[in-house]
Structures are given as C-alpha cells and as structure tokens.
Design a protein around this motif. Structure first.
Motif, PDB file in Angstrom:
ATOM      1  N   GLY A 195      -6.840  -0.930  -2.552  1.00 34.23           N
ATOM      2  CA  GLY A 195      -6.757  -0.331  -3.675  1.00 34.23           C
ATOM      3  C   GLY A 195      -7.465  -0.218  -4.573  1.00 34.23           C
ATOM      4  N   ASN A 224       2.647   1.692  -3.295  1.00 31.37           N
ATOM      5  CA  ASN A 224       1.101   2.622  -4.554  1.00 31.37           C
ATOM      6  C   ASN A 224       1.094   3.758  -4.000  1.00 31.37           C
ATOM      7  OD1 ASN A 224       0.880  -0.224  -5.509  1.00 31.37           O
ATOM      8  ND2 ASN A 224      -0.779  -0.937  -4.452  1.00 31.37           N
ATOM      9  N   CYS A 269      -2.356   1.460  -9.496  1.00 30.49           N
ATOM     10  CA  CYS A 269      -3.582   0.483  -8.540  1.00 30.49           C
ATOM     11  C   CYS A 269      -3.248   2.410  -7.053  1.00 30.49           C
ATOM     12  CB  CYS A 269      -2.840  -0.685  -7.697  1.00 30.49           C
ATOM     13  SG  CYS A 269      -3.823  -1.228  -6.097  1.00 30.49           S
ATOM     14  N   ILE A 270      -4.882   2.477  -7.183  1.00 26.38           N
ATOM     15  CA  ILE A 270      -4.692   3.572  -6.131  1.00 26.38           C
ATOM     16  C   ILE A 270      -5.544   3.829  -5.160  1.00 26.38           C
ATOM     17  CG2 ILE A 270      -5.971   5.790  -6.671  1.00 26.38           C
ATOM     18  CD1 ILE A 270      -4.069   6.030  -8.842  1.00 26.38           C
ATOM     19  N   ALA A 271      -4.683   4.557  -3.484  1.00 23.74           N
ATOM     20  CA  ALA A 271      -5.008   4.001  -2.399  1.00 23.74           C
ATOM     21  C   ALA A 271      -6.505   4.768  -2.261  1.00 23.74           C
ATOM     22  CB  ALA A 271      -3.866   4.486  -1.454  1.00 23.74           C
ATOM     23  N   HIS A 272      -7.202   4.226  -1.127  1.00 20.64           N
ATOM     24  CA  HIS A 272      -8.881   3.903  -1.321  1.00 20.64           C
ATOM     25  C   HIS A 272      -8.120   6.073  -0.718  1.00 20.64           C
ATOM     26  CE1 HIS A 272     -10.524   0.419  -0.457  1.00 20.64           C
ATOM     27  NE2 HIS A 272     -10.248   0.490  -1.928  1.00 20.64           N
ATOM     28  N   TYR A 293       0.813  -1.028  -0.186  1.00 25.61           N
ATOM     29  CA  TYR A 293       0.308   0.093   0.136  1.00 25.61           C
ATOM     30  C   TYR A 293       0.872   1.336   0.197  1.00 25.61           C
ATOM     31  CZ  TYR A 293      -2.847   3.884   2.133  1.00 25.61           C
ATOM     32  OH  TYR A 293      -3.854   4.991   2.308  1.00 25.61           O
ATOM     33  N   SER A 304      -9.942  -4.454  -7.628  1.00 25.63           N
ATOM     34  CA  SER A 304     -10.408  -3.957  -6.493  1.00 25.63           C
ATOM     35  C   SER A 304      -8.890  -4.840  -6.254  1.00 25.63           C
ATOM     36  CB  SER A 304     -10.898  -3.853  -6.064  1.00 25.63           C
ATOM     37  OG  SER A 304     -10.652  -3.017  -4.368  1.00 25.63           O
ATOM     38  N   THR A 323      -2.044  11.677   1.255  1.00 29.00           N
ATOM     39  CA  THR A 323      -2.568  10.981   2.116  1.00 29.00           C
ATOM     40  C   THR A 323      -1.384   9.588   2.493  1.00 29.00           C
ATOM     41  OG1 THR A 323      -3.602  10.965  -0.196  1.00 29.00           O
ATOM     42  CG2 THR A 323      -2.558   8.457   0.290  1.00 29.00           C
TER      43      THR A 323
END
Length: 337
Positions: A224, A21, A235-238, A18, A220, A41
């Motif tokens: 992410g 990313n 892959c984008i973090a929430h 995570y 997902s 973030t």
C-alpha cells in the motif's frame, strides 16, 4: 466451504496487515461514499481469499468488519439494476442537418409561441456568430498555449503534484515538487501541489483541476501507499487507490508513480490512464528527484513520454549506472502537453 470448516490455509502476515489496513480505511471513512468504496475493496479481498480456501472467521477477524456488513454490501452490488441504453434512432441525423430544438412532449399554446420565438432567435444568433467567427478567425490568436487552458477533451495544461505522509519513510517530497516547477518554468504549464493528502481528496482534486499529468510521491510498504487520515498516517490499499483514479471524469494523460515498488499498482491504473510510469524496486529521494527533473524538462520540450522517460533514465544512469530502469505502461509515443 462452510464457515465452520477448517481452512485449507492460513493468512500470511502481509495479508493480515493488508486486510487490517482495509478495515481501518472502512472504520475511518469520512462519509458514506468513502465507506462503501472501502467495503468494495474488502469484498475483492474476501472473494480472493475465499477462493484460496481461507475461512470467513479468519478474514473477518483480520478486517475487523462484521460478516453481516460484508454480505449486505455484496447483496447490494449484486442486485443493483443495470440501466439499459436507449434504442438507436431510426433516422440518424447526417452532417448538415439542423437539430430540432422542440421538446419531445406537447406544449400549451403560449409555450409553443415562446418555443418558436426561441428557435427563430437561436437560428439568427448562430448565423451571426458564424459570420463573426469567419471574419475574426485570421486575427484571433491561438489559445492553445494559455496557462491552464482546458482542451476539448477536458484536460488542462497542468501537473497535479500529490504527496503522501512523509513521516513513515522519513521522506522529503518538497524538493521533488520544486524540480517540477523549475523544469516547467516558461512552458505555460501550471503546477498544483497537494501535500499530505487523504484518500478521499484524490478524486475530487483530479476532477477539479483536470490535469494533463498527475505526479504521486509517497512512501510505499506492505502492498500500500502511505497517505493521511485525520492528521495521522494511514497505509492505503492499492485497490482503494485505484478506485479513486477510476472514478475521475477526465483521467490524466500521464500518471507518474514516483515511489518504491509501484509497478503492480501502475498495471491497474493503466486501465484508466493512457500512460503510467512506475518503479519495480526501491527508490531514494535523491533518485526520484533526479529522474523527475529531467522527465519534465523533456516533456516541456514536447518530447513523447517514451523519449522523455529515456532522457530521465540517462540522467539517472550517470550517478547510478546499476539502477534498473522504470517501467512504462501504455502509450510510449503519447504527448502530454
């Protein structure tokens, strides 16, 4: 805990992934604003892990962001001055009072003449407009059902369909968008589609289209969602995704997170969006398509989000009776269109 102290615990593999990313998001940011969002973030993750006893070197190594860069951004956000609201007026206007069009600063003589003329002409035009409105009000058709009509709240009768990178999960998002178009045909609701979007495109698209509903189809994994960056998968973090939604000027009434394990993300987005639909488990393309078709059919029939979600659950329960239902966050009795 000092930087040279031994950590009380190590980062897990998922946490390292995570943080990696988030670091990639910062280094590949297309502009200054996007890079600052990525740093914010990262700072949230730093604060969380430091409170859990993880050392600075472990965190910065996983992020691949220098500690000095993080501390500089932390100081910027901490020392930023806060604007104070203006004091309330001592004589609030009441209904029926005419608002003054005069500026609060003194004007030269020639400008005073122009201001007085503008006030006089404005009063006359308002009076004429009011009389015309009352004359034509019984004959003018309602614009509520016009395609793409923006309501007073700034929301349009539109669905924005956003899909991420289909390659990591070998997904097919096109049929899902086609089912939405089919369900809304004849309902005066537009469908705008954006495929393989990047993170920086989401907020501008929501501001530009002001949709009543945003439907997100993506793969997902690792906490992410997979979007695109310069033609590749990212892959984008929430947290970064939620930051995009939180900056929207006119948040949609409904957000449908039609991808696996989206319930945690939905709980955060529900702070901005009135109603959010999410899935607490894995979801196949076929299941997502079946649910989507009936959901928008019911929404187009002016049923509430809660009733529409139940209709879609029933359609999905036929071929998949053991599938757990989606999770509805927010106002179940809200209407979208």
């Amino acid at each position: 805990m000092a930087a040279d102290e031994p950590p009380s615990r190590r980062l897990t593999v998922d946490e390292i992934t995570y943080l990696g990313n988030v670091g990639r998001l910062f280094h590949s940011a297309p502009g200054y604003r996007a890079s600052q969002d990525a740093l914010d973030t990262a700072l949230k993750a730093v604060e969380r892990h430091r409170a859990e006893g993880v050392s600075w070197p472990d965190i910065t190594r996983a992020l691949a962001i220098p500690r000095e860069e993080l501390l500089h951004r932390m100081q910027e956000t901490t020392d930023k001055p806060r604007l104070r609201p203006p004091p309330p007026s001592t004589a609030p206007a009441t209904i029926g009072d005419r608002l003054s069009l005069d500026p609060p600063w003194p004007l030269p003589d020639h400008a005073r003449y122009l201001s007085a003329s503008a006030n006089h002409q404005g009063s006359a035009s308002i009076s004429a407009s009011s009389s015309q409105s009352s004359f034509f009000s019984t004959n003018t058709p309602s614009h509520d059902r016009n395609m793409g009509m923006v309501t007073p709240a700034g929301i349009a009768r539109r669905v924005l369909f956003v899909s991420g990178d289909p390659r990591p999960g070998r997904n097919s998002f096109g049929p899902e968008a086609a089912y939405i178009r089919e369900a809304l045909a004849g309902s005066y609701v537009q469908v705008t589609e954006m495929a393989s979007v990047g993170l920086a495109e989401i907020c501008p698209a929501l501001d530009a289209h002001a949709p009543a509903a945003v439907h997100i189809a993506a793969h997902s994994s690792f906490g992410g969602i997979h979007l695109t960056q310069e033609g590749g998968d990212l892959c984008i973090a929430h947290e970064a995704f939620c930051a995009q939604i939180a900056r929207v000027r006119f948040p949609p009434r409904l957000a449908v997170l039609n991808f696996c394990d989206s319930t945690t993300l939905a709980a955060e987005i529900a702070r901005t969006v009135r109603t959010v639909i999410s899935w607490p488990h894995a979801l196949s393309d076929r299941q997502a398509q079946t649910f989507t078709r009936q959901l928008y059919r019911s929404l187009a029939a002016r049923r509430s989000v809660g009733d529409s979600c139940k209709d879609a659950e029933a359609a999905l329960a036929g071929p998949q009776p053991d599938l757990p239902p989606p999770v509805l966050h927010g106002e179940a009795m809200a209407h979208v269109f």
